[in-house]
Design a protein around this motif. Structure first.
Motif, PDB file in Angstrom:
ATOM      1  N   THR A  62       0.818  -1.218   0.000  1.00 55.79           N
ATOM      2  CA  THR A  62       0.000   0.000   0.000  1.00 55.79           C
ATOM      3  C   THR A  62       0.849   1.265   0.000  1.00 55.79           C
ATOM      4  O   THR A  62       0.374   2.318  -0.404  1.00 55.79           O
ATOM      5  CB  THR A  62      -0.935   0.040   1.229  1.00 55.79           C
ATOM      6  OG1 THR A  62      -0.152  -0.024   2.419  1.00 55.79           O
ATOM      7  CG2 THR A  62      -1.939  -1.099   1.186  1.00 55.79           C
ATOM      8  N   ASN A  63       2.100   1.167   0.450  1.00 55.65           N
ATOM      9  CA  ASN A  63       2.962   2.346   0.509  1.00 55.65           C
ATOM     10  C   ASN A  63       4.423   1.920   0.555  1.00 55.65           C
ATOM     11  O   ASN A  63       4.778   0.970   1.250  1.00 55.65           O
ATOM     12  CB  ASN A  63       2.618   3.195   1.744  1.00 55.65           C
ATOM     13  CG  ASN A  63       3.339   4.519   1.765  1.00 55.65           C
ATOM     14  OD1 ASN A  63       3.890   4.952   0.759  1.00 55.65           O
ATOM     15  ND2 ASN A  63       3.339   5.174   2.908  1.00 55.65           N
ATOM     16  N   LEU A  64       5.257   2.615  -0.182  1.00 61.16           N
ATOM     17  CA  LEU A  64       6.711   2.400  -0.162  1.00 61.16           C
ATOM     18  C   LEU A  64       7.378   3.711   0.222  1.00 61.16           C
ATOM     19  O   LEU A  64       7.084   4.747  -0.362  1.00 61.16           O
ATOM     20  CB  LEU A  64       7.211   1.954  -1.541  1.00 61.16           C
ATOM     21  CG  LEU A  64       6.727   0.597  -2.036  1.00 61.16           C
ATOM     22  CD1 LEU A  64       7.076   0.423  -3.504  1.00 61.16           C
ATOM     23  CD2 LEU A  64       7.354  -0.505  -1.219  1.00 61.16           C
ATOM     24  N   GLU A  65       8.276   3.662   1.191  1.00 61.45           N
ATOM     25  CA  GLU A  65       8.984   4.856   1.638  1.00 61.45           C
ATOM     26  C   GLU A  65      10.482   4.588   1.665  1.00 61.45           C
ATOM     27  O   GLU A  65      10.905   3.460   1.851  1.00 61.45           O
ATOM     28  CB  GLU A  65       8.563   5.257   3.057  1.00 61.45           C
ATOM     29  CG  GLU A  65       7.098   5.480   3.268  1.00 61.45           C
ATOM     30  CD  GLU A  65       6.761   5.672   4.736  1.00 61.45           C
ATOM     31  OE1 GLU A  65       7.639   6.087   5.516  1.00 61.45           O
ATOM     32  OE2 GLU A  65       5.614   5.389   5.101  1.00 61.45           O
ATOM     33  N   THR A  66      11.248   5.647   1.508  1.00 61.53           N
ATOM     34  CA  THR A  66      12.690   5.577   1.725  1.00 61.53           C
ATOM     35  C   THR A  66      13.026   6.568   2.815  1.00 61.53           C
ATOM     36  O   THR A  66      12.598   7.721   2.768  1.00 61.53           O
ATOM     37  CB  THR A  66      13.463   5.928   0.439  1.00 61.53           C
ATOM     38  OG1 THR A  66      13.095   4.981  -0.573  1.00 61.53           O
ATOM     39  CG2 THR A  66      14.949   5.846   0.671  1.00 61.53           C
ATOM     40  N   ARG A  67      13.753   6.114   3.824  1.00 61.93           N
ATOM     41  CA  ARG A  67      14.078   6.962   4.969  1.00 61.93           C
ATOM     42  C   ARG A  67      15.581   6.996   5.206  1.00 61.93           C
ATOM     43  O   ARG A  67      16.307   6.099   4.807  1.00 61.93           O
ATOM     44  CB  ARG A  67      13.403   6.440   6.235  1.00 61.93           C
ATOM     45  CG  ARG A  67      11.907   6.522   6.197  1.00 61.93           C
ATOM     46  CD  ARG A  67      11.346   6.154   7.528  1.00 61.93           C
ATOM     47  NE  ARG A  67       9.899   6.251   7.517  1.00 61.93           N
ATOM     48  CZ  ARG A  67       9.151   5.917   8.539  1.00 61.93           C
ATOM     49  NH1 ARG A  67       9.693   5.445   9.638  1.00 61.93           N
ATOM     50  NH2 ARG A  67       7.847   6.035   8.465  1.00 61.93           N
ATOM     51  N   ASN A  68      16.010   8.022   5.912  1.00 60.22           N
ATOM     52  CA  ASN A  68      17.388   8.140   6.390  1.00 60.22           C
ATOM     53  C   ASN A  68      17.366   8.123   7.910  1.00 60.22           C
ATOM     54  O   ASN A  68      16.425   8.612   8.520  1.00 60.22           O
ATOM     55  CB  ASN A  68      18.029   9.451   5.921  1.00 60.22           C
ATOM     56  CG  ASN A  68      18.234   9.473   4.436  1.00 60.22           C
ATOM     57  OD1 ASN A  68      18.705   8.504   3.865  1.00 60.22           O
ATOM     58  ND2 ASN A  68      17.881  10.567   3.803  1.00 60.22           N
ATOM     59  N   TYR A 126      17.279   3.421   4.203  1.00 59.14           N
ATOM     60  CA  TYR A 126      16.578   2.146   4.212  1.00 59.14           C
ATOM     61  C   TYR A 126      15.143   2.360   3.754  1.00 59.14           C
ATOM     62  O   TYR A 126      14.661   3.486   3.701  1.00 59.14           O
ATOM     63  CB  TYR A 126      16.623   1.488   5.597  1.00 59.14           C
ATOM     64  CG  TYR A 126      15.859   2.237   6.669  1.00 59.14           C
ATOM     65  CD1 TYR A 126      14.568   1.848   7.014  1.00 59.14           C
ATOM     66  CD2 TYR A 126      16.424   3.311   7.333  1.00 59.14           C
ATOM     67  CE1 TYR A 126      13.866   2.519   7.995  1.00 59.14           C
ATOM     68  CE2 TYR A 126      15.738   3.977   8.314  1.00 59.14           C
ATOM     69  CZ  TYR A 126      14.455   3.585   8.646  1.00 59.14           C
ATOM     70  OH  TYR A 126      13.759   4.256   9.617  1.00 59.14           O
ATOM     71  N   GLY A 127      14.481   1.285   3.407  1.00 61.73           N
ATOM     72  CA  GLY A 127      13.113   1.377   2.940  1.00 61.73           C
ATOM     73  C   GLY A 127      12.127   0.895   3.979  1.00 61.73           C
ATOM     74  O   GLY A 127      12.446   0.060   4.825  1.00 61.73           O
ATOM     75  N   VAL A 128      10.919   1.425   3.908  1.00 65.56           N
ATOM     76  CA  VAL A 128       9.812   0.951   4.731  1.00 65.56           C
ATOM     77  C   VAL A 128       8.718   0.506   3.770  1.00 65.56           C
ATOM     78  O   VAL A 128       8.327   1.248   2.874  1.00 65.56           O
ATOM     79  CB  VAL A 128       9.289   2.049   5.680  1.00 65.56           C
ATOM     80  CG1 VAL A 128       8.064   1.559   6.440  1.00 65.56           C
ATOM     81  CG2 VAL A 128      10.375   2.480   6.653  1.00 65.56           C
ATOM     82  N   ILE A 129       8.269  -0.719   3.956  1.00 65.46           N
ATOM     83  CA  ILE A 129       7.245  -1.305   3.102  1.00 65.46           C
ATOM     84  C   ILE A 129       5.993  -1.495   3.953  1.00 65.46           C
ATOM     85  O   ILE A 129       6.022  -2.231   4.934  1.00 65.46           O
ATOM     86  CB  ILE A 129       7.719  -2.654   2.527  1.00 65.46           C
ATOM     87  CG1 ILE A 129       8.999  -2.452   1.728  1.00 65.46           C
ATOM     88  CG2 ILE A 129       6.619  -3.306   1.703  1.00 65.46           C
ATOM     89  CD1 ILE A 129       9.695  -3.731   1.357  1.00 65.46           C
ATOM     90  N   TYR A 133       7.128  -3.421   7.211  1.00 66.70           N
ATOM     91  CA  TYR A 133       8.436  -4.070   7.264  1.00 66.70           C
ATOM     92  C   TYR A 133       9.495  -3.063   6.857  1.00 66.70           C
ATOM     93  O   TYR A 133       9.239  -2.181   6.034  1.00 66.70           O
ATOM     94  CB  TYR A 133       8.493  -5.268   6.309  1.00 66.70           C
ATOM     95  CG  TYR A 133       7.495  -6.348   6.630  1.00 66.70           C
ATOM     96  CD1 TYR A 133       7.667  -7.178   7.723  1.00 66.70           C
ATOM     97  CD2 TYR A 133       6.376  -6.534   5.839  1.00 66.70           C
ATOM     98  CE1 TYR A 133       6.746  -8.166   8.022  1.00 66.70           C
ATOM     99  CE2 TYR A 133       5.449  -7.519   6.125  1.00 66.70           C
ATOM    100  CZ  TYR A 133       5.641  -8.331   7.223  1.00 66.70           C
ATOM    101  OH  TYR A 133       4.730  -9.307   7.518  1.00 66.70           O
ATOM    102  N   CYS A 134      10.677  -3.201   7.433  1.00 68.27           N
ATOM    103  CA  CYS A 134      11.780  -2.364   6.974  1.00 68.27           C
ATOM    104  C   CYS A 134      12.569  -3.158   5.934  1.00 68.27           C
ATOM    105  O   CYS A 134      12.495  -4.384   5.885  1.00 68.27           O
ATOM    106  CB  CYS A 134      12.671  -1.903   8.126  1.00 68.27           C
ATOM    107  SG  CYS A 134      13.586  -3.194   8.931  1.00 68.27           S
TER     108      CYS A 134
END
Length: 128
Positions: free
Chosen positions: A51-57, A64-67, A79-80
């Motif tokens: 439903t959403n994909l993120e990239t974080r610092n 890293y990514g958050v799924i 999930y990371c």
């Protein structure tokens, strides 16, 4: 007059300080190692509709990514997706790029979800 020599009492204080510093560094290393081991203990294959994909610092991981998605039971999950030495995984960005919002995937995740220490399990690979 200062002769340049360290007094025996000062030498003992310096030695004690160094020993304490080494102990603190060792304890911090062991804590870091134990958290890394806990993050890679269990391994499961799960089905998720993205439903959403993120990239974080962060200060611990450069990027890293958050799924986020809905699992097979209809529950919202997150999930990371980060690189990990213990699993010899260096391709977090490739995994993040191959996922598409709205599609359903079977993924392999590792770790234990501990709310304060490690709230998300890590994605190791996309199976299908």
């Amino acid at each position: 007059m200062d002769s340049g020599y360290i007094d025996n009492k000062d030498y003992i204080k310096i030695k004690k300080g160094m020993i304490i510093a080494y102990i603190i560094i060792g304890v911090l290393f062991l804590i870091n190692l134990s958290v890394s081991i806990v993050e890679n203990v269990s391994e499961d294959e799960v089905s998720i509709t993205i439903t959403n994909l993120e990239t974080r610092n962060s200060r611990h991981y450069s990027e890293y990514g958050v799924i986020r998605g809905i699992d097979g039971e209809g529950s919202e999950v997150a999930y990371c997706n980060k690189n990990t030495i213990l699993r010899w995984k260096w391709n977090y960005k490739d995994i993040q790029d191959c996922l598409t919002v709205g599609n359903t995937y079977k993924i392999k995740v590792v770790g234990v979800s501990i709310p304060i220490i490690n709230p998300r399990r890590n994605v190791i690979e996309v199976i299908e």
